[in-house]
Design an enzyme around this catalytic site. Sequence first.
Site, PDB file in Angstrom:
ATOM      1  N   ARG A 149      12.060 -45.147  29.652  1.00  0.00           N
ATOM      2  CA  ARG A 149      11.698 -45.184  31.067  1.00  0.00           C
ATOM      3  C   ARG A 149      10.170 -45.236  31.139  1.00  0.00           C
ATOM      4  O   ARG A 149       9.477 -44.710  30.267  1.00  0.00           O
ATOM      5  CB  ARG A 149      12.210 -43.945  31.789  1.00  0.00           C
ATOM      6  CG  ARG A 149      13.724 -43.730  31.693  1.00  0.00           C
ATOM      7  CD  ARG A 149      14.127 -42.427  32.369  1.00  0.00           C
ATOM      8  NE  ARG A 149      15.565 -42.189  32.295  1.00  0.00           N
ATOM      9  CZ  ARG A 149      16.178 -41.456  31.377  1.00  0.00           C
ATOM     10  NH1 ARG A 149      15.458 -40.874  30.418  1.00  0.00           N
ATOM     11  NH2 ARG A 149      17.479 -41.291  31.397  1.00  0.00           N
ATOM     12  N   LYS A 174      14.134 -37.100  32.392  1.00  0.00           N
ATOM     13  CA  LYS A 174      14.875 -37.128  33.653  1.00  0.00           C
ATOM     14  C   LYS A 174      15.957 -36.061  33.761  1.00  0.00           C
ATOM     15  O   LYS A 174      16.100 -35.427  34.798  1.00  0.00           O
ATOM     16  CB  LYS A 174      15.484 -38.514  33.852  1.00  0.00           C
ATOM     17  CG  LYS A 174      16.204 -38.683  35.181  1.00  0.00           C
ATOM     18  CD  LYS A 174      16.603 -40.114  35.410  1.00  0.00           C
ATOM     19  CE  LYS A 174      17.290 -40.265  36.759  1.00  0.00           C
ATOM     20  NZ  LYS A 174      17.673 -41.658  37.040  1.00  0.00           N
ATOM     21  N   HIS A 249      11.398 -51.539  34.664  1.00  0.00           N
ATOM     22  CA  HIS A 249      12.617 -50.851  34.233  1.00  0.00           C
ATOM     23  C   HIS A 249      13.630 -51.823  33.635  1.00  0.00           C
ATOM     24  O   HIS A 249      14.486 -51.424  32.833  1.00  0.00           O
ATOM     25  CB  HIS A 249      13.241 -50.101  35.407  1.00  0.00           C
ATOM     26  CG  HIS A 249      14.259 -49.080  34.998  1.00  0.00           C
ATOM     27  ND1 HIS A 249      13.938 -47.938  34.289  1.00  0.00           N
ATOM     28  CD2 HIS A 249      15.603 -49.020  35.180  1.00  0.00           C
ATOM     29  CE1 HIS A 249      15.031 -47.222  34.058  1.00  0.00           C
ATOM     30  NE2 HIS A 249      16.060 -47.868  34.588  1.00  0.00           N
ATOM     31  N   ARG A 252      14.008 -51.904  29.897  1.00  0.00           N
ATOM     32  CA  ARG A 252      14.929 -50.903  29.335  1.00  0.00           C
ATOM     33  C   ARG A 252      16.356 -51.454  29.317  1.00  0.00           C
ATOM     34  O   ARG A 252      17.068 -51.330  28.311  1.00  0.00           O
ATOM     35  CB  ARG A 252      14.827 -49.628  30.175  1.00  0.00           C
ATOM     36  CG  ARG A 252      15.786 -48.492  29.816  1.00  0.00           C
ATOM     37  CD  ARG A 252      15.359 -47.263  30.606  1.00  0.00           C
ATOM     38  NE  ARG A 252      16.387 -46.250  30.714  1.00  0.00           N
ATOM     39  CZ  ARG A 252      16.584 -45.274  29.835  1.00  0.00           C
ATOM     40  NH1 ARG A 252      15.831 -45.227  28.751  1.00  0.00           N
ATOM     41  NH2 ARG A 252      17.514 -44.362  30.027  1.00  0.00           N
ATOM     42  N   HIS A 283      20.730 -40.785  28.407  1.00  0.00           N
ATOM     43  CA  HIS A 283      21.630 -40.733  29.553  1.00  0.00           C
ATOM     44  C   HIS A 283      22.403 -39.416  29.568  1.00  0.00           C
ATOM     45  O   HIS A 283      22.766 -38.886  28.518  1.00  0.00           O
ATOM     46  CB  HIS A 283      22.620 -41.887  29.510  1.00  0.00           C
ATOM     47  CG  HIS A 283      22.024 -43.202  29.906  1.00  0.00           C
ATOM     48  ND1 HIS A 283      22.600 -44.411  29.580  1.00  0.00           N
ATOM     49  CD2 HIS A 283      20.900 -43.503  30.601  1.00  0.00           C
ATOM     50  CE1 HIS A 283      21.864 -45.395  30.067  1.00  0.00           C
ATOM     51  NE2 HIS A 283      20.823 -44.869  30.680  1.00  0.00           N
ATOM     52  N   TYR A 292      24.966 -50.173  32.251  1.00  0.00           N
ATOM     53  CA  TYR A 292      23.811 -50.993  31.880  1.00  0.00           C
ATOM     54  C   TYR A 292      24.245 -52.372  31.394  1.00  0.00           C
ATOM     55  O   TYR A 292      23.516 -53.343  31.502  1.00  0.00           O
ATOM     56  CB  TYR A 292      23.043 -50.312  30.750  1.00  0.00           C
ATOM     57  CG  TYR A 292      21.816 -49.548  31.180  1.00  0.00           C
ATOM     58  CD1 TYR A 292      20.638 -49.620  30.447  1.00  0.00           C
ATOM     59  CD2 TYR A 292      21.832 -48.751  32.313  1.00  0.00           C
ATOM     60  CE1 TYR A 292      19.515 -48.911  30.824  1.00  0.00           C
ATOM     61  CE2 TYR A 292      20.721 -48.035  32.702  1.00  0.00           C
ATOM     62  CZ  TYR A 292      19.556 -48.122  31.955  1.00  0.00           C
ATOM     63  OH  TYR A 292      18.448 -47.417  32.354  1.00  0.00           O
TER      64      TYR A 292
END
Length: 319
Positions: A149, A174, A249, A252, A283, A292
């Site tokens: 990220r 995150k 982003h 990623r 994640h 994704y």
Amino acid sequence: MSAATPMQEAVERYLEDRRRLGFALTAPATELARFARYADAREHRGPLTQELMLGWAREHVHRTSDVTAARRLEIVLPFAAHYRQFEPATEIPPKGILGRGHRRLAPHIYTDQEIIQLLDAAGRLTLTWPLRALTYRSLFGLIAAAGLRLSEALMLTLGDVDPQAAALTVRQTKFHKSRRLPLHPSTVRELELYRQARDRCQSTEDSAPFFVSHDGGHLPTRTVENVFRRLQPGLGWRARGDHPYPRIHDLRHTMAVRRLQRWRESGQSIDHAMFWLCTYLGHAKISDTYWYLSGIPELMDTIGARFERFVGVVGQGGE
């Protein structure tokens, strides 16, 4: 609340009430301020109307109009319910009138050529400070190679990057998780070249930022995003996802997709590989990792059934 109270004041009172209850409301505050300006510009007074709220939700949205408008309306609805205490005739639009507000938007998957173009353009940035071009080239390159990220890359310190072990440590990100990531030798070489140039003019303490700004501090997110946007017109890219423009982003997303493609081509177990990729990307749920990859047509035959098994309904939850 009198009928003559400007909408901006009403929004501020609502936000104060909610924050006293412990809600941060950072993003909603920005959108509600925009709604207030929209209403005040039209000299709106008295009860809120469905027409006013739908007009604001739909204003200035283009490629993602259906989702963006629905999200904006979802933000204003709790405020409208609060406002109705003081203006009982306030209208509350039916839930879902603009569709789903939380559909995941397909990312832009970069081609190898586009990534090369980006790194070359970053390397040619005007040198307003000595490390500027090399810093941005190395930053974008690391995100593309390791799938970080942007916030994770910007918060790296010198002590987090270990070229001898060909690894870096991403700390408390995150989901309040830290992880140690192996790096490809080519990525290590690029980071070492940047580190050598960086150390000649910046602090070498382990706690110092790895990617430094002109004043030696961490690069601000907004500054990096502005540089990225200014590079795009000269690259001639055309967005292939649901967003109006390719994003940082999306580098990623691209890393995740390319990694799975290579695993599939080499005959590796996708089930085991997905758990590894989930950990590598940081994640909280493996369904986020499967999503994704769900927008890539050539991979749908591989992941479709697995994704449905983990997430239940495509598009729910997520990073």
